[in-house]
Design a protein around this motif. Sequence first.
Motif, PDB file in Angstrom:
ATOM      1  N   ALA A   3       0.838  -1.203   0.000  1.00 15.29           N
ATOM      2  CA  ALA A   3       0.000   0.000   0.000  1.00 15.29           C
ATOM      3  C   ALA A   3       0.870   1.249   0.000  1.00 15.29           C
ATOM      4  N   GLY A   4       2.009   1.191   0.710  1.00 12.59           N
ATOM      5  CA  GLY A   4       2.930   2.324   0.732  1.00 12.59           C
ATOM      6  C   GLY A   4       3.466   2.647  -0.646  1.00 12.59           C
ATOM      7  N   CYS A   5       3.640   1.624  -1.474  1.00  7.69           N
ATOM      8  CA  CYS A   5       4.084   1.844  -2.850  1.00  7.69           C
ATOM      9  C   CYS A   5       3.015   2.600  -3.633  1.00  7.69           C
ATOM     10  N   ALA A   6       1.739   2.238  -3.377  1.00  5.04           N
ATOM     11  CA  ALA A   6       0.634   2.886  -4.083  1.00  5.04           C
ATOM     12  C   ALA A   6       0.327   4.267  -3.519  1.00  5.04           C
ATOM     13  N   ILE A   7       0.414   4.380  -2.179  1.00  5.54           N
ATOM     14  CA  ILE A   7       0.094   5.661  -1.527  1.00  5.54           C
ATOM     15  C   ILE A   7       1.219   6.653  -1.780  1.00  5.54           C
TER      16      ILE A   7
ATOM     17  N   MET B 293     -11.423   6.945 -13.879  1.00  5.26           N
ATOM     18  CA  MET B 293     -10.610   5.851 -14.403  1.00  5.26           C
ATOM     19  C   MET B 293      -9.126   6.182 -14.307  1.00  5.26           C
ATOM     20  N   GLY B 294      -8.769   7.401 -14.687  1.00  2.82           N
ATOM     21  CA  GLY B 294      -7.368   7.803 -14.654  1.00  2.82           C
ATOM     22  C   GLY B 294      -6.803   7.811 -13.250  1.00  2.82           C
ATOM     23  N   GLN B 295      -7.596   8.284 -12.275  1.00  4.85           N
ATOM     24  CA  GLN B 295      -7.127   8.310 -10.891  1.00  4.85           C
ATOM     25  C   GLN B 295      -6.886   6.905 -10.365  1.00  4.85           C
ATOM     26  N   VAL B 296      -7.792   5.981 -10.678  1.00  4.78           N
ATOM     27  CA  VAL B 296      -7.614   4.579 -10.271  1.00  4.78           C
ATOM     28  C   VAL B 296      -6.330   4.025 -10.850  1.00  4.78           C
ATOM     29  N   PHE B 297      -6.135   4.290 -12.123  1.00  8.62           N
ATOM     30  CA  PHE B 297      -4.990   3.698 -12.823  1.00  8.62           C
ATOM     31  C   PHE B 297      -3.660   4.199 -12.275  1.00  8.62           C
ATOM     32  N   PHE B 298      -3.551   5.504 -12.106  1.00  8.36           N
ATOM     33  CA  PHE B 298      -2.258   6.071 -11.752  1.00  8.36           C
ATOM     34  C   PHE B 298      -1.963   6.028 -10.255  1.00  8.36           C
TER      35      PHE B 298
ATOM     36  N   LEU C 295      -7.501  -5.379  -0.354  1.00  6.22           N
ATOM     37  CA  LEU C 295      -7.054  -4.704   0.872  1.00  6.22           C
ATOM     38  C   LEU C 295      -6.093  -3.555   0.556  1.00  6.22           C
ATOM     39  N   ILE C 296      -5.224  -3.742  -0.426  1.00  9.42           N
ATOM     40  CA  ILE C 296      -4.320  -2.657  -0.831  1.00  9.42           C
ATOM     41  C   ILE C 296      -5.132  -1.467  -1.348  1.00  9.42           C
ATOM     42  N   CYS C 297      -6.162  -1.747  -2.153  1.00  7.19           N
ATOM     43  CA  CYS C 297      -7.018  -0.684  -2.676  1.00  7.19           C
ATOM     44  C   CYS C 297      -7.756   0.037  -1.548  1.00  7.19           C
ATOM     45  N   ILE C 298      -8.205  -0.713  -0.539  1.00  4.20           N
ATOM     46  CA  ILE C 298      -8.908  -0.104   0.594  1.00  4.20           C
ATOM     47  C   ILE C 298      -7.983   0.844   1.347  1.00  4.20           C
ATOM     48  N   LEU C 299      -6.753   0.407   1.612  1.00  2.59           N
ATOM     49  CA  LEU C 299      -5.800   1.257   2.325  1.00  2.59           C
ATOM     50  C   LEU C 299      -5.465   2.505   1.517  1.00  2.59           C
ATOM     51  N   ASP C 300      -5.244   2.330   0.223  1.00  2.00           N
ATOM     52  CA  ASP C 300      -4.906   3.457  -0.650  1.00  2.00           C
ATOM     53  C   ASP C 300      -6.052   4.466  -0.700  1.00  2.00           C
ATOM     54  N   THR C 301      -7.275   3.972  -0.835  1.00  2.00           N
ATOM     55  CA  THR C 301      -8.442   4.849  -0.929  1.00  2.00           C
ATOM     56  C   THR C 301      -8.722   5.548   0.395  1.00  2.00           C
ATOM     57  N   THR C 302      -8.484   4.852   1.505  1.00  2.00           N
ATOM     58  CA  THR C 302      -8.688   5.456   2.821  1.00  2.00           C
ATOM     59  C   THR C 302      -7.816   6.694   2.994  1.00  2.00           C
TER      60      THR C 302
ATOM     61  N   LEU D  93       2.997  18.422  11.542  1.00  2.00           N
ATOM     62  CA  LEU D  93       2.389  17.090  11.455  1.00  2.00           C
ATOM     63  C   LEU D  93       2.010  16.749  10.023  1.00  2.00           C
ATOM     64  N   PHE D  94       1.428  17.734   9.320  1.00  2.00           N
ATOM     65  CA  PHE D  94       0.994  17.466   7.953  1.00  2.00           C
ATOM     66  C   PHE D  94       2.179  17.145   7.050  1.00  2.00           C
ATOM     67  N   PHE D  95       3.233  17.939   7.120  1.00  2.00           N
ATOM     68  CA  PHE D  95       4.383  17.689   6.252  1.00  2.00           C
ATOM     69  C   PHE D  95       5.136  16.425   6.669  1.00  2.00           C
ATOM     70  N   MET D  96       5.050  16.053   7.934  1.00  2.00           N
ATOM     71  CA  MET D  96       5.615  14.770   8.350  1.00  2.00           C
ATOM     72  C   MET D  96       4.823  13.627   7.721  1.00  2.00           C
ATOM     73  N   PHE D  97       3.490  13.750   7.719  1.00  2.00           N
ATOM     74  CA  PHE D  97       2.649  12.750   7.067  1.00  2.00           C
ATOM     75  C   PHE D  97       3.002  12.641   5.587  1.00  2.00           C
ATOM     76  N   MET D  98       3.131  13.776   4.903  1.00  2.00           N
ATOM     77  CA  MET D  98       3.450  13.753   3.482  1.00  2.00           C
ATOM     78  C   MET D  98       4.833  13.171   3.223  1.00  2.00           C
ATOM     79  N   LEU D  99       5.785  13.491   4.102  1.00  2.00           N
ATOM     80  CA  LEU D  99       7.137  12.950   3.965  1.00  2.00           C
ATOM     81  C   LEU D  99       7.119  11.433   4.091  1.00  2.00           C
ATOM     82  N   PHE D 100       6.370  10.902   5.051  1.00  2.00           N
ATOM     83  CA  PHE D 100       6.262   9.453   5.225  1.00  2.00           C
ATOM     84  C   PHE D 100       5.605   8.807   4.010  1.00  2.00           C
ATOM     85  N   ALA D 101       4.566   9.459   3.466  1.00  2.00           N
ATOM     86  CA  ALA D 101       3.881   8.913   2.292  1.00  2.00           C
ATOM     87  C   ALA D 101       4.829   8.830   1.100  1.00  2.00           C
ATOM     88  N   ALA D 102       5.602   9.886   0.895  1.00  2.00           N
ATOM     89  CA  ALA D 102       6.552   9.898  -0.229  1.00  2.00           C
ATOM     90  C   ALA D 102       7.695   8.917   0.005  1.00  2.00           C
ATOM     91  N   LEU D 103       8.199   8.870   1.247  1.00  2.00           N
ATOM     92  CA  LEU D 103       9.291   7.943   1.562  1.00  2.00           C
ATOM     93  C   LEU D 103       8.880   6.490   1.364  1.00  2.00           C
TER      94      LEU D 103
END
Length: 458
Positions: free
Chosen positions: A18-22, A225-230, A258-265, A312-322
């Motif tokens: 999920a981290g790869c997708a998020i 469709m594009g958002q799902v794909f990318f 489950l990966i899709c659920i985590l990504d969408t959440t 906190l927000f930029f820490m969240f974004m940093l973790f998502a990108a990392l």
Amino acid sequence: MSQREQFSSRLGFLLIAAGCAIGLGNVWRFPYITGQYGGAIFVIMYLFFLLLLGVPLLTLELSVGRASRRSVARAFEILEKPGSKWHWNKFWMIPGSYVLMSFYGVITGWLLYYCLRTATGFFPAGTTQEQAIMRFDELLANPYIMFVCMMTVAVVAFSIVALGVVKGVERITKPMMLVLFALLIFMAIRSVSLPGFTEGISYYLNPSWDSVQQHGFLQAVWAAMGQVFFTLSVGQGSIEIFGTYMDKRHSLTSEAILICILDTTVALLAGFVIFPACFSYDVEPGQGPSLLFVTLTTVFSNMEFGLFWGSLFFMFMLFAALSTLIAVFESIISMTMDLFAVSRLKAVLYNFIIITLMSIPCVLGFNVLSDIHPLGGNSTIMDLQDFIVSNNVLPIGSLVFLLFITAKTGMGFKRYREECNTGSGPKIPAWTIWYFKYVLPVVITVILLVGYYNIFLA
């Protein structure tokens, strides 16, 4: 074939995949287009296509990975019929991952910079949007700071990958993803107390046929469709590699869901953070890099305890990108080890040098090489790199995976189903071969062509 590492837990696999997708698209694109294309109506469209498009595409890569126990550098050779040439696709799929990392690491460096700067009070209370723009432009104009930040996140990510799948990638990424979810949930709950919460959530999720009709129903469908794909990062082997580390206790369909659920959440919760904040302080949300580095910087600097919430927000974004950085680096390292039979440490060192050098044009594209506009207009070198990956490697790669599992010379649909259906959970029925052979290829081709149209003709 040598013994391959496996994840120590199912949770570890799910969070890392999920981290790869998020990634950044979950935050700087999904909330905006949801509000733009009808709120809850768009969400329903998105979930519909997530089930019909996203889940099958995830199972394609995971099945190739789990069946071959090798990265895309060797997977096609192991699974294809003798004499076929499917393995030639690795020669463009592998470079795609390098191109992605050559600019994604730069953006992750921006997030590190803003995380540290926000935490140290660099953006004073009352910062205006014009001042936030000036600060971001100052960062882009300084190649030295950008390069140091990019190098820092690359060193961190490669160091984690160097420790191995279980001791490095899983041990570090699993708690990091749990913290990411905790931060996001905490900030979303906190948004309830903002004065613009009701107005922001109403814009975000209230069903609005007027918004759909304003932009056109077909355009809304295409956006969903594009958002799902990318958002799922399918097509270049980044998800495939995690199939190689899976056990066979659960069906691949259940894991993909489950990966899709985590990504969408994450994508949905991001809107609960962004829109109430923007409506509370009368700031246009927008999308893309300006949302993070201009709009939200302005919002947090004008918010009570903004230093804390912004950090906190930029820490969240940093973790998502990392998390994405670590996942794709692991794919690259595995491909290098499979191709050249070198140790993990050597593969890390070689690729650290290669990706660092490949990132330099992207860094310079905002300053020294800012006169270069490869796609016309005000496009940058990063825009070209993003175009190569998002509009070419991902859709074409997904099409190749799809054709590979349906072709008699490839993996074949029978073997794909056997791999997918091994373990407990939902199964892929035999009749779906028609869907995989005749519907999905058309959908992916349309996504590819519309992407070209939007860039060159619209």
